[in-house]
Design an enzyme around this catalytic site. Structure first.
Site, PDB file in Angstrom:
ATOM      1  N   LYS A  35       0.828  -1.215   0.000  1.00 31.45           N
ATOM      2  CA  LYS A  35       0.000   0.000   0.000  1.00 31.45           C
ATOM      3  C   LYS A  35       0.857   1.257   0.000  1.00 31.45           C
ATOM      4  CE  LYS A  35      -2.150  -1.094   3.755  1.00 31.45           C
ATOM      5  NZ  LYS A  35      -1.499  -2.389   3.943  1.00 31.45           N
ATOM      6  N   THR A  36       1.815   1.306   0.912  1.00 32.09           N
ATOM      7  CA  THR A  36       2.662   2.490   0.994  1.00 32.09           C
ATOM      8  C   THR A  36       3.470   2.637  -0.297  1.00 32.09           C
ATOM      9  OG1 THR A  36       2.771   2.232   3.379  1.00 32.09           O
ATOM     10  CG2 THR A  36       4.439   3.626   2.371  1.00 32.09           C
ATOM     11  N   ASP A 220      -2.042   7.747   3.587  1.00 32.97           N
ATOM     12  CA  ASP A 220      -1.628   6.404   4.008  1.00 32.97           C
ATOM     13  C   ASP A 220      -2.302   6.088   5.343  1.00 32.97           C
ATOM     14  OD1 ASP A 220      -0.359   3.979   4.012  1.00 32.97           O
ATOM     15  OD2 ASP A 220       1.671   4.753   4.252  1.00 32.97           O
ATOM     16  N   GLU A 221      -2.424   4.827   5.675  1.00 32.75           N
ATOM     17  CA  GLU A 221      -3.012   4.382   6.958  1.00 32.75           C
ATOM     18  C   GLU A 221      -4.371   5.035   7.188  1.00 32.75           C
ATOM     19  OE1 GLU A 221      -1.424   2.114   8.710  1.00 32.75           O
ATOM     20  OE2 GLU A 221       0.710   2.323   8.283  1.00 32.75           O
ATOM     21  N   GLN A 251      -5.840  -3.281  10.473  1.00 29.51           N
ATOM     22  CA  GLN A 251      -4.766  -2.616  11.217  1.00 29.51           C
ATOM     23  C   GLN A 251      -5.243  -1.338  11.885  1.00 29.51           C
ATOM     24  OE1 GLN A 251      -0.665  -2.741   9.547  1.00 29.51           O
ATOM     25  NE2 GLN A 251      -1.692  -3.407   7.692  1.00 29.51           N
ATOM     26  N   ARG A 603       4.983  -7.248  11.064  1.00 31.06           N
ATOM     27  CA  ARG A 603       6.181  -6.417  10.902  1.00 31.06           C
ATOM     28  C   ARG A 603       7.370  -7.266  10.497  1.00 31.06           C
ATOM     29  NH1 ARG A 603       3.965  -2.869   9.243  1.00 31.06           N
ATOM     30  NH2 ARG A 603       2.170  -4.211   9.498  1.00 31.06           N
TER      31      ARG A 603
HETATM   32  P1  ATP Z   1       1.619  -2.100   5.955  1.00 32.47           P
HETATM   33  O1  ATP Z   1       0.195  -2.571   5.929  1.00 32.47           O
HETATM   34  O2  ATP Z   1       2.390  -2.834   6.982  1.00 32.47           O
HETATM   35  O3  ATP Z   1       1.740  -0.614   6.013  1.00 32.47           O
HETATM   36  P2  ATP Z   1       2.030  -1.958   3.124  1.00 32.47           P
HETATM   37  O4  ATP Z   1       0.845  -2.571   2.507  1.00 32.47           O
HETATM   38  O5  ATP Z   1       2.121  -0.503   3.159  1.00 32.47           O
HETATM   39  O6  ATP Z   1       2.243  -2.586   4.575  1.00 32.47           O
HETATM   40  P3  ATP Z   1       4.613  -1.830   1.892  1.00 32.47           P
HETATM   41  O7  ATP Z   1       5.359  -1.402   3.098  1.00 32.47           O
HETATM   42  O8  ATP Z   1       4.323  -0.849   0.853  1.00 32.47           O
HETATM   43  O9  ATP Z   1       3.273  -2.574   2.350  1.00 32.47           O
HETATM   44  O10 ATP Z   1       5.326  -3.064   1.222  1.00 32.47           O
HETATM   45  C1  ATP Z   1       5.803  -4.166   1.984  1.00 32.47           C
HETATM   46  C2  ATP Z   1       7.114  -4.681   1.412  1.00 32.47           C
HETATM   47  O11 ATP Z   1       6.893  -5.336   0.184  1.00 32.47           O
HETATM   48  C3  ATP Z   1       8.085  -3.566   1.154  1.00 32.47           C
HETATM   49  O12 ATP Z   1       9.380  -4.021   1.445  1.00 32.47           O
HETATM   50  C4  ATP Z   1       7.926  -3.351  -0.345  1.00 32.47           C
HETATM   51  O13 ATP Z   1       9.083  -2.792  -0.908  1.00 32.47           O
HETATM   52  C5  ATP Z   1       7.667  -4.741  -0.845  1.00 32.47           C
HETATM   53  N1  ATP Z   1       6.871  -4.784  -2.095  1.00 32.47           N
HETATM   54  C6  ATP Z   1       5.634  -4.302  -2.262  1.00 32.47           C
HETATM   55  N2  ATP Z   1       5.197  -4.538  -3.520  1.00 32.47           N
HETATM   56  C7  ATP Z   1       6.191  -5.187  -4.171  1.00 32.47           C
HETATM   57  C8  ATP Z   1       6.356  -5.705  -5.513  1.00 32.47           C
HETATM   58  N3  ATP Z   1       5.396  -5.625  -6.413  1.00 32.47           N
HETATM   59  N4  ATP Z   1       7.509  -6.312  -5.792  1.00 32.47           N
HETATM   60  C9  ATP Z   1       8.477  -6.433  -4.852  1.00 32.47           C
HETATM   61  N5  ATP Z   1       8.394  -5.970  -3.595  1.00 32.47           N
HETATM   62  C10 ATP Z   1       7.256  -5.348  -3.243  1.00 32.47           C
HETATM   63 MG    MG Z   2       2.220   0.871   4.766  1.00 28.16          MG
END
Ligand code: ATP
Ligand code: MG
Length: 723
Positions: A35-36, A220-221, A251, A603
Site C-alpha cells: 500500500k505504501t 496512508d493508513e 490494522q 512487521r
Molecule cells: P503495511 O500494511 O504494513 O503498512 P504496506 O501494505 O504498506 O504494509 P509496503 O510497506 O508498501 O506494504 O510493502 C511491503 C514490502 O513489500 C516492502 O518491502 C515493499 O518494498 C515490498 N513490495 C511491495 N510490492 C512489491 C512488488 N510488487 N515487488 C516487490 N516488492 C514489493
Molecule cells: Mg504501509
C-alpha cells in the site's frame, strides 16, 4: 517519456492503482501488500507522467519518519529533489497551515504547541486556580474529555450538559481550559487539527485557494483517521479534489484515540463512484509468518475480510519462549540479538516490540549491560526529557513571555528562592486580572511581595530579558548554547552527582547539536527559534537521538505500524498485558488488541520470536499470567517452543524476602508445577504459585490463595490440583 522505473516492480493490481485516472480511489489491502509503495509510486506517477505539479499534491502519512521516507523515495524515483511538497502527518500539515494563516485562525503569530504533558499540567493548574478537588475531578479524565471532544470537532458551546451535573462541570472546565490556551497562545495537539478544520470551514477564500491548489490528496493508513481529520480531508477535497487513500481495516489500532474504521465505508458514500483496488499478494513476510497473522486475525468478527498470500518461502517457524520473569525474557532477547549481530546482520534490521512503554526499561537495561546500541521510539523521547523541556521552556519564554506553562516550569528552576507561596500570589493576581503569569509577576514584584521574594522575582525576570537581548541575532544553535548556560541549567545539573546529572548535561549539549543540524524552512515566516520550538513539540514522539548509529529498534506495537524488519521480537505476550487487562472483558477492545497483534506479527519479514514471562514486575507490582491467548491462536504447526538452556536449577527472585537473587530449584517439571501456575487446594481454595524450593519429597511451594492468603506447602502432602 520513460515510465519504466515508476511501474517497475509493481504487480497488476498495484499498477492499476498507481495509474488510476483522476478519480477518488480507495486501496484496501492487508499488511505488507504494498500500500505504501503504491502511494509513493502514485505520487511519482502523477508528477512525472501526468505532469501534475508537485505543489498540487498533499500527502498524509502516519509519522514524521514515514513522511521523510516518502519524500526520499519519491525523489529517488524521480531522480530529482522535490520542493514545496506538502508531505507530513495530519498534525504537521495542520500546523503548517495554521502558521501560514495564524490571523485567520485567530491565533497570535508566535503561538506555541503544547504536548500532552504540558496540557495535563495546565489542567492541574486550572483545577487549583478554581479550587476544584482534583480527587473528584481527575486531571487525566478531564484531559481525555477535552481531547475526545476536539477529535469529534466539538467546542464547549456545541456541547449539551443533558441535565447532568458532572457533564456540566466537564464542559465548563473545557471552556476554562480553552480560555487559558487562547490567552497564552497555546495550542495542543487536538487543537491543531480542530483549528485547521475551522480555518478552512470558516474562510471561503482560503478554502477555495487550497481546493484549487491541492488537486490530489494522498493518504496512508487511512483506517486510523479520526473524525476531525476525515472532516478536514473532505473539506479540502470538495467536489473537485481527488482523494487517493490506502488502508487496512485489520490494522485499525487507534479507536481509543477517536479513529474510526467506518470511514472506509463513509468514504465510498461521500465520494460516489470510488474506485476500489484490493491488493492480496504480500511481499514482506515468509509464508509461515503470514499464515500465523491470517489465523490470528481470523478470530475477529468485524472485518471486511481478505486473504493474503505470498509467493515467498515457507520460512522458519515462529519461536515462542516462556521466560520465568521479565529479566529472563530480556536475557533471551539479548542472546538472540547477539547471535543476529554476530552473523553479520545490521542491528537496525531488528526490532523489539512491546505492548506498553514501561516494558522498555528492563530491555533497555539489559541492552546497556550487553553494550548493544539501541534506540527507543516513542518512549524516552529526547524532547520530552525533563532537562530538555526546561531548556525549551527558557527558549519559549524568551520568544513568548506570556507562555504560562513555560513560566511555571522554570520560574524556580534552578532554585532561586521563589517559593510556592510567591508563585501562588502570582497566580492569583493573574487570575484576578486575567493576565499572564509574566505580567502578574511584573505587577506584584513592585507591590505585594516581601522584599526578598520581590528581589528573587525581579532577578528571574531580568535574567529572561537579558537572555532575550543577548541571543538576539545569534544563530539558532548559539542561542540554544547561550541559554543552557546563562539559565544556570548546566551548572544546576552538574551539581547532581552521578550518572544522572551527567546524562542530563549531555542531553542539554545534545540540544545544541539538534539546533545545529536543524534546517529552518526558508519559506516559513517564523523565526528559526520559533520554528525549532514547534519542531521540538511535534517531533517529540519520534526519538531523534543517535539517528546515525546502527542500532536495535525498540518500540511499542503501536509505533511499529507501517514498518518492517527482518528480525522481530514480540515481548510480554501475556494475557492481561497483551491483550491488555482493560480490553479483555470488552469484545470491541479485544478485537482492537487482536488487530494490534496482527500489526505486530506482520512487521516481521523473516524471523519472529514471541516471548512471555510467567512472572513480571511492572509498575512496581508482581503479576503472574498465562501466555497471551493470541499465541494459542497461531496454528501449532507454525510454532516451535524454545526450551530454556538450563532446566533444573534456575535463579529466581524471592518475592517476599526481598533478598534479591538466590538459587532455588524448581520441583520436577513433570508435575507441571511452575511459577504462576494456578492450583486448587481442598481447604484453601484457588491460588497461584509464587515460589518454589527444594526437590523431590522436600519440594515446597508458596501459594497465594485468593481467600486464604499466602502459604508454604509441602508438595507431596498438599495434594494440589493443577488448573
Ligand atoms: P503495511 O500494511 O504494513 O503498512 P504496506 O501494505 O504498506 O504494509 P509496503 O510497506 O508498501 O506494504 O510493502 C511491503 C514490502 O513489500 C516492502 O518491502 C515493499 O518494498 C515490498 N513490495 C511491495 N510490492 C512489491 C512488488 N510488487 N515487488 C516487490 N516488492 C514489493
Ligand atoms: Mg504501509
Amino acid at each position: 517519456m520513460d515510465v519504466t522505473p515508476i511501474l517497475e516492480n509493481l504487480n497488476d493490481a498495484q499498477r492499476q492503482a498507481v495509474t488510476a485516472p483522476a478519480e477518488p480511489t480507495l486501496v484496501i489491502a492487508g499488511a505488507g501488500s504494498g500500500k505504501t509503495r503504491v502511494l509513493v509510486h502514485r505520487a511519482a506517477w502523477l508528477i512525472d507522467v501526468e505532469g501534475v505539479s508537485p505543489q498540487s499534491l498533499l500527502a498524509v502519512t502516519f509519522t514524521n519518519k514515514a513522511a521523510a521516507e516518502m519524500r526520499g523515495r519519491i525523489e529517488t524515483l524521480l531522480r530529482l529533489p522535490v520542493q514545496n511538497l506538502w508531505i507530513g502527518t495530519f498534525h504537521g500539515l495542520a500546523h503548517r497551515m495554521l502558521r501560514r494563516h495564524w490571523r485567520e485562525a485567530g491565533l497570535p503569530q508566535n503561538f506555541q504547541i503544547i504536548d500532552s504533558d504540558d496540557q495535563l499540567r495546565l489542567i492541574k493548574r486550572l483545577l487549583k486556580n478554581l479550587e476544584i478537588d482534583d480527587g473528584r475531578w481527575v486531571p487525566r479524565e478531564i484531559q481525555w474529555f477535552i481531547n475526545a471532544q476536539k477529535d469529534e470537532g466539538l467546542r464547549p458551546q456545541h456541547l449539551d450538559h443533558e441535565g447532568n451535573a458532572d457533564r456540566r462541570q466537564m464542559i465548563s472546565l473545557y471552556q476554562a481550559y480553552e480560555e487559558i490556551c487562547q490567552r497564552g497562545g497555546l495550542v495542543d495537539f487536538a487543537e491543531l487539527l480542530l483549528r485547521a478544520h475551522e480555518l478552512l470551514r470558516d474562510n471561503a477564500e482560503l478554502l477555495s485557494h487550497y481546493r484549487r491548489r491541492f488537486q490530489h490528496l494522498l493518504v496512508d493508513e487511512f483506517q486510523d483517521t479520526n473524525a476531525i481529520q476525515y472532516a478536514w480531508l473532505r473539506l479540502l477535497a470538495g467536489d473537485s479534489g481527488v482523494p487517493f487513500v490506502v488502508g487496512d481495516d485489520d490494522q485499525s489500532i487507534y479507536r481509543w484515540r477517536g479513529a474510526r474504521v467506518e470511514h472506509i465505508h463513509r468514504f465510498q458514500t461521500d465520494f460516489p463512484g470510488t474506485r476500489i483496488v484490493k491488493l492480496e499478494q504480500n511481499y514482506r513476510s515468509t509464508a509461515t509468518i503470514l499464515n500465523a497473522a491470517n489465523a490470528v486475525i481470523a478470530n475477529n468478527s468485524s472485518r471486511l475480510g481478505k486473504n493474503l498470500w505470498t509467493e515467498g518461502a515457507e520460512g522458519e517457524a515462529i519461536r515462542v519462549y516462556s521466560a520465568y520473569n521479565e529479566r529472563d525474557e530480556a536475557d533471551f532477547v539479548i542472546g538472540r540479538l547477539r547471535d543476529w549481530i554476530d552473523q553479520g546482520n545490521a542491528r537496525a534490521d531488528s526490532a523489539v516490540l512491546y505492548r506498553s512503554n514501561a516494558q522498555s526499561r528492563v530491555l533497555e537495561e539489559s541492552l546497556i549491560n550487553a553494550g548493544i546500541p539501541y534506540r527507543v521510539y516513542g518512549g524516552l523521547r529526547f524532547f520530552e526529557r525533563a532537562e530538555i523541556k526546561d531548556a525549551l521552556a527558557y527558549l519559549r519564554l524568551i520568544s513568548h513571555r506570556d507562555d504560562d506553562s513555560s513560566f511555571e516550569r522554570i520560574v524556580n528552576k534552578p532554585t532561586r528562592g521563589i517559593g510556592a507561596r510567591t508563585v501562588e500570589l502570582i497566580r492569583s493576581y493573574a487570575r484576578a486580572n486575567a493576565c499572564s503569569l509574566w505580567r502578574a509577576a511584573g505587577a506584584i514584584a513592585s507591590n505585594d511581595l516581601s522584599s526578598r521574594a520581590a528581589n528573587a522575582v525581579s532577578t528571574f525576570m531580568s535574567l529572561v530579558e537579558r537572555m532575550a537581548r543577548e541571543t538576539r541575532g545569534l544563530d539558532l544553535h548559539d542561542q540554544v548554547d547561550h541559554v543552557i548556560y546563562a539559565s544556570g541549567l548546566v551548572d544546576f545539573f552538574k551539581k547532581d552527582k552521578g550518572e544522572k546529572g551527567e546524562t542530563r548535561v549531555e542531553n542539554l549539549l545534545e540540544l545544541v547539536s539538534a539546533a545545529k543540524s536543524f534546517e529552518p524552512d526558508p519559506a516559513e515566516e517564523m523565526t528559526p527559534l520559533d520554528e525549532f520550538l514547534s519542531h521540538a513539540a511535534l517531533e517529540a514522539g519520534e526519538g531523534q537521538a543517535d539517528a546515525w548509529e546502527d542500532c536495535v529498534q525498540l518500540m511499542t506495537m503501536h509505533s511499529a505500524k507501517g514498518l518492517e524488519f527482518p528480525l522481530v521480537f514480540m515481548c510480554g505476550m501475556e494475557d492481561g498485558l497483551f491483550p491488555h487487562q482493560r480490553s479483555i472483558a470488552d469484545p470491541n477492545g479485544l478485537e482492537e488488541e487482536r488487530r494490534l497483534c496482527y500489526v505486530g506479527i506482520t512487521r516481521a519479514k523473516k524471523t519472529l520470536f514471541v516471548t512471555h514471562a510467567e512472572q513480571r514486575r511492572l509498575h512496581g507490582m508482581d503479576n503472574f499470567s498465562q501466555p497471551s491467548r493470541f499465541i494459542a491462536e497461531i496454528p501449532a504447526e507454525h510454532i516451535e517452543e524454545v526450551r530454556p538452556r538450563v532446566q533444573i536449577t534456575r535463579p529466581m527472585r524471592s518475592l517476599h524476602s526481598r533478598q534479591g537473587l538466590r538459587a532455588a530449584t524448581m520441583p520436577n517439571d513433570e508435575l507441571g508445577i511452575r511459577l504462576g501456575q494456578r492450583v486448587r487446594h481442598r481447604k484453601f481454595g484457588d491460588g497461584v504459585i509464587l515460589n518454589c524450593e527444594g526437590q523431590g519429597a522436600h519440594a515446597r511451594v508458596e501459594v497465594n490463595f485468593e481467600t486464604a492468603g499466602t502459604k508454604w506447602l509441602v508438595l507431596s502432602y498438599a495434594n494440589l490440583d493443577l488448573m
